[in-house]
Write a protein that holds these residues in place. Structure first.
Motif, PDB file in Angstrom:
ATOM      1  N   LYS A 108      11.608 -42.177 -26.218  1.00 28.45           N
ATOM      2  CA  LYS A 108      10.702 -43.140 -25.581  1.00 28.45           C
ATOM      3  C   LYS A 108       9.547 -43.528 -26.499  1.00 28.45           C
ATOM      4  O   LYS A 108       8.905 -42.641 -27.090  1.00 28.45           O
ATOM      5  CB  LYS A 108      10.089 -42.533 -24.310  1.00 28.45           C
ATOM      6  CG  LYS A 108      11.106 -42.157 -23.257  1.00 28.45           C
ATOM      7  CD  LYS A 108      10.446 -41.643 -21.992  1.00 28.45           C
ATOM      8  CE  LYS A 108      11.501 -41.434 -20.924  1.00 28.45           C
ATOM      9  NZ  LYS A 108      10.923 -41.001 -19.638  1.00 28.45           N
TER      10      LYS A 108
ATOM     11  N   ASN B  10      19.212 -52.041 -19.102  1.00 31.95           N
ATOM     12  CA  ASN B  10      18.111 -51.793 -18.172  1.00 31.95           C
ATOM     13  C   ASN B  10      17.285 -53.050 -17.991  1.00 31.95           C
ATOM     14  O   ASN B  10      17.085 -53.815 -18.935  1.00 31.95           O
ATOM     15  CB  ASN B  10      17.206 -50.688 -18.722  1.00 31.95           C
ATOM     16  CG  ASN B  10      17.401 -49.385 -17.979  1.00 31.95           C
ATOM     17  OD1 ASN B  10      17.503 -49.370 -16.750  1.00 31.95           O
ATOM     18  ND2 ASN B  10      17.445 -48.298 -18.703  1.00 31.95           N
TER      19      ASN B  10
ATOM     20  N   VAL C 183      18.356 -43.826 -23.612  1.00 25.04           N
ATOM     21  CA  VAL C 183      19.105 -42.614 -23.287  1.00 25.04           C
ATOM     22  C   VAL C 183      20.240 -42.562 -24.311  1.00 25.04           C
ATOM     23  O   VAL C 183      21.151 -43.390 -24.280  1.00 25.04           O
ATOM     24  CB  VAL C 183      19.647 -42.662 -21.841  1.00 25.04           C
ATOM     25  CG1 VAL C 183      20.467 -41.410 -21.542  1.00 25.04           C
ATOM     26  CG2 VAL C 183      18.494 -42.794 -20.844  1.00 25.04           C
TER      27      VAL C 183
ATOM     28  N   GLU D  70      17.995 -41.422  -8.953  1.00 29.92           N
ATOM     29  CA  GLU D  70      16.589 -41.851  -9.065  1.00 29.92           C
ATOM     30  C   GLU D  70      16.052 -42.381  -7.739  1.00 29.92           C
ATOM     31  O   GLU D  70      16.784 -42.985  -6.967  1.00 29.92           O
ATOM     32  CB  GLU D  70      16.472 -42.958 -10.114  1.00 29.92           C
ATOM     33  CG  GLU D  70      16.564 -42.423 -11.526  1.00 29.92           C
ATOM     34  CD  GLU D  70      16.377 -43.521 -12.556  1.00 29.92           C
ATOM     35  OE1 GLU D  70      15.328 -44.196 -12.535  1.00 29.92           O
ATOM     36  OE2 GLU D  70      17.289 -43.703 -13.378  1.00 29.92           O
TER      37      GLU D  70
ATOM     38  N   GLU E 153      12.679 -36.448 -24.977  1.00 35.72           N
ATOM     39  CA  GLU E 153      12.760 -35.751 -23.699  1.00 35.72           C
ATOM     40  C   GLU E 153      14.155 -35.253 -23.401  1.00 35.72           C
ATOM     41  O   GLU E 153      15.142 -35.914 -23.728  1.00 35.72           O
ATOM     42  CB  GLU E 153      12.464 -36.769 -22.591  1.00 35.72           C
ATOM     43  CG  GLU E 153      11.146 -36.623 -21.944  1.00 35.72           C
ATOM     44  CD  GLU E 153      10.970 -37.686 -20.879  1.00 35.72           C
ATOM     45  OE1 GLU E 153       9.917 -38.320 -20.916  1.00 35.72           O
ATOM     46  OE2 GLU E 153      11.873 -37.889 -20.038  1.00 35.72           O
TER      47      GLU E 153
ATOM     48  N   LEU F  93      17.614 -35.848 -17.803  1.00 37.71           N
ATOM     49  CA  LEU F  93      17.703 -35.339 -16.437  1.00 37.71           C
ATOM     50  C   LEU F  93      18.862 -36.027 -15.733  1.00 37.71           C
ATOM     51  O   LEU F  93      18.986 -37.246 -15.775  1.00 37.71           O
ATOM     52  CB  LEU F  93      16.410 -35.630 -15.661  1.00 37.71           C
ATOM     53  CG  LEU F  93      15.127 -34.981 -16.165  1.00 37.71           C
ATOM     54  CD1 LEU F  93      13.947 -35.473 -15.324  1.00 37.71           C
ATOM     55  CD2 LEU F  93      15.226 -33.465 -16.114  1.00 37.71           C
TER      56      LEU F  93
ATOM     57  N   LYS G   8       3.115 -42.260 -22.315  1.00 35.99           N
ATOM     58  CA  LYS G   8       4.070 -41.290 -21.777  1.00 35.99           C
ATOM     59  C   LYS G   8       3.705 -39.883 -22.240  1.00 35.99           C
ATOM     60  O   LYS G   8       3.850 -38.913 -21.495  1.00 35.99           O
ATOM     61  CB  LYS G   8       5.490 -41.667 -22.186  1.00 35.99           C
ATOM     62  CG  LYS G   8       5.917 -42.994 -21.541  1.00 35.99           C
ATOM     63  CD  LYS G   8       7.365 -43.336 -21.782  1.00 35.99           C
ATOM     64  CE  LYS G   8       7.706 -44.739 -21.357  1.00 35.99           C
ATOM     65  NZ  LYS G   8       7.754 -44.964 -19.913  1.00 35.99           N
TER      66      LYS G   8
HETATM   67  P1  AMP Z   1      11.034 -45.001 -17.760  1.00 35.51           P
HETATM   68  O1  AMP Z   1      10.527 -46.280 -18.376  1.00 35.51           O
HETATM   69  O2  AMP Z   1      10.423 -43.757 -18.295  1.00 35.51           O
HETATM   70  O3  AMP Z   1      11.121 -45.064 -16.260  1.00 35.51           O
HETATM   71  O4  AMP Z   1      12.581 -44.955 -18.148  1.00 35.51           O
HETATM   72  C1  AMP Z   1      13.452 -45.994 -17.789  1.00 35.51           C
HETATM   73  C2  AMP Z   1      14.724 -45.421 -17.251  1.00 35.51           C
HETATM   74  O5  AMP Z   1      15.323 -44.540 -18.214  1.00 35.51           O
HETATM   75  C3  AMP Z   1      14.526 -44.550 -16.013  1.00 35.51           C
HETATM   76  O6  AMP Z   1      14.482 -45.309 -14.843  1.00 35.51           O
HETATM   77  C4  AMP Z   1      15.748 -43.657 -16.099  1.00 35.51           C
HETATM   78  O7  AMP Z   1      16.897 -44.344 -15.606  1.00 35.51           O
HETATM   79  C5  AMP Z   1      15.929 -43.442 -17.572  1.00 35.51           C
HETATM   80  N1  AMP Z   1      15.262 -42.196 -17.977  1.00 35.51           N
HETATM   81  C6  AMP Z   1      14.015 -42.053 -18.455  1.00 35.51           C
HETATM   82  N2  AMP Z   1      13.739 -40.770 -18.725  1.00 35.51           N
HETATM   83  C7  AMP Z   1      14.844 -40.068 -18.438  1.00 35.51           C
HETATM   84  C8  AMP Z   1      15.191 -38.689 -18.506  1.00 35.51           C
HETATM   85  N3  AMP Z   1      14.349 -37.763 -18.984  1.00 35.51           N
HETATM   86  N4  AMP Z   1      16.431 -38.331 -18.091  1.00 35.51           N
HETATM   87  C9  AMP Z   1      17.306 -39.264 -17.638  1.00 35.51           C
HETATM   88  N5  AMP Z   1      17.040 -40.572 -17.557  1.00 35.51           N
HETATM   89  C10 AMP Z   1      15.825 -40.982 -17.946  1.00 35.51           C
END
Ligand code: AMP
Ligand code: GLY
Length: 419
Positions: free
Chosen positions: A141, A221, A153, A189, A182, A185, A101
């Protein structure tokens, strides 16, 4: 052809590839009970690259399609190509777009791709000091692959600090040795996919998945509990912005670095006020997004994948059905936590009798005449329809014919599209 993987995504890809008049024999490793009905399943350890190469030579494989991220990040595509075998899927270096990441965040910063602000850390104290200075919520993350479990989150400072400790405690192994913190946001999605041959990118239709385990987007999740396509939020204008500001700059930068990306680039987006920011990249098809994409794809998939492998995607076009598609994932009770395997699933033939329905197997195995659950996500019950409402009606009618007391599914797949 050899297809690597054994989930719902791979069953959907195998189902679509099987329809190609260009395809002679299709092998899949490891495959599953559903894939076994349309392809020859092979027992191959995908971590043993020499064994995979040997299998390809012995069986005259012309193209290998790699479904999951782990073998891509481990460099299976590099080793196959070095042996003269064509591959659909990115190199180890290009797979860093999913495998780290921090790598992707640094790339975004360098070439001004819209994304959340961030910082990278290798020790907990510095990470906590940074997190304390940011607002809440904040996102923590693990840098590497953590099977979808490495993202928190955090809505309180305590949760953020716990998440940081969990990463550095080694819960995710090497994947957590670095941490990315991070900005949170806000928005909706969506998943955006493009085939990329190193230089040219061909966008696919949009799809959206449901990541939380339970109805109303509650619960933990997961890898994805359902998906639908089209995704009304992905307008023409938004697709244009994503190609121009996110996908194409990435494709050009990867090429300029000498690590061109070849395969399918999956951009996880957050959309707010009609503009998209990148949440993350994946270097493979989404699961269960692939299930709905394959249902909607009218063109032969095989020539497009081959064109990607051979670096001649320019000139290739893909036609799509106007119909919508919707996939309901049936998972073993307990998923994404602990669950039992080996429970029997009945009623699959009745459920699949509807010509608008395809049941893609994700975690199943055959035991004589019986089909047994063999994973967390077990089935992807997928239907097409004039619109999302009709596709949903057919998908849930099929779900209701499946007799599997040990499974569960969400009852609200597609609800977001209908709001
Ligand atoms: P990722 O594995 O990076 O896709 O993260 C898994 C889930 O976490 C994403 O599908 C989002 O729902 C949430 N997520 C990740 N990064 C962010 C962010 N910067 N802001 C808000 N939600 C996030
Ligand atoms: N459905 C989300 C993923 O494939 O990562």
């Amino acid at each position: 052809m050899l297809l690597i993987g054994g989930g719902g995504r791979e069953h959907a890809l195998a189902w679509k590839l099987r329809q190609s008049p260009l395809l002679d024999r299709l092998f899949c490793a490891p495959g599953n009970a559903g894939i076994g009905e349309i392809a020859e399943c092979a027992t191959l350890d995908m971590a043993e690259h020499k064994a995979v190469i040997g299998f390809c030579r012995n069986n005259g494989i012309d193209l290998v399609v790699i479904g999951p991220e782990a073998p891509l990040v481990a460099g299976l595509a590099d080793d196959l190509e070095a042996s003269g075998i064509k591959v659909f899927g990115p190199s180890r270096a290009a797979s860093q777009l999913e495998g780290s990441k921090g790598f992707t965040k640094d790339l975004c910063a360098e070439i001004c791709i819209p994304t959340a602000s961030y910082a990278r850390f290798t020790d907990a104290a510095a990470a906590k000091a940074y997190a304390a200075k940011q607002g809440l919520p904040i996102v923590v993350k693990a840098d590497g692959l953590a099977a979808g479990k490495g993202v928190t989150v955090a809505f309180t400072r305590e949760d953020a600090e716990d998440a940081i400790d969990v990463c550095f405690a080694g819960t995710f192994g090497d994947a957590g040795a670095q941490v990315v913190i991070e900005e949170f946001l806000d928005g909706e999605e969506a998943s955006f996919f493009a085939l990329v041959d190193g230089e040219t990118a061909l966008p696919l239709v949009a799809a959206q998945d449901h990541k939380r385990a339970f109805d109303n987007d509650e619960g933990p999740n997961t890898g994805g509990m359902g998906a639908y396509s089209p995704a009304p939020i992905m307008t023409e204008a938004l697709s244009t912005q994503v190609m121009k500001e996110i996908v194409m700059p990435t494709v050009r930068a990867m090429k300029a670095r000498g690590t061109p990306f070849k395969g399918v680039l999956y951009a996880g987006l957050m959309i707010k006020d009609g503009r998209a920011k990148l949440i993350e990249y994946n270097v493979r098809f989404g699961d269960p997004e692939a299930q709905v994409l394959m249902m909607r794809l009218k063109s032969d998939l095989l020539p497009a994948l081959l064109a990607v492998a051979e670096g001649r995607l320019a000139g290739i076009t893909l036609d799509w059905h106007d119909e919508a598609a919707l996939c309901v994932v049936m998972a073993a009770k307990g998923y994404p936590g602990a669950y039992f395997t080996g429970t029997e699933i009945k009623g699959l033939a009745e459920a699949a009798a509807d010509p608008q329905v395809q049941i893609f197997h994700a975690g199943t195995k055959r035991d004589g005449m019986r089909i047994l659950a063999n994973g967390g996500r077990v089935l992807g019950v997928t239907a097409s329809g004039r619109d999302i409402v009709e596709a949903r009606t057919h998908a849930y009618a099929a779900v209701d014919k499946i007799d599997w007391p040990d499974g569960f599914c969400r009852r609200d797949i597609g609800a977001r599209a209908l709001d």
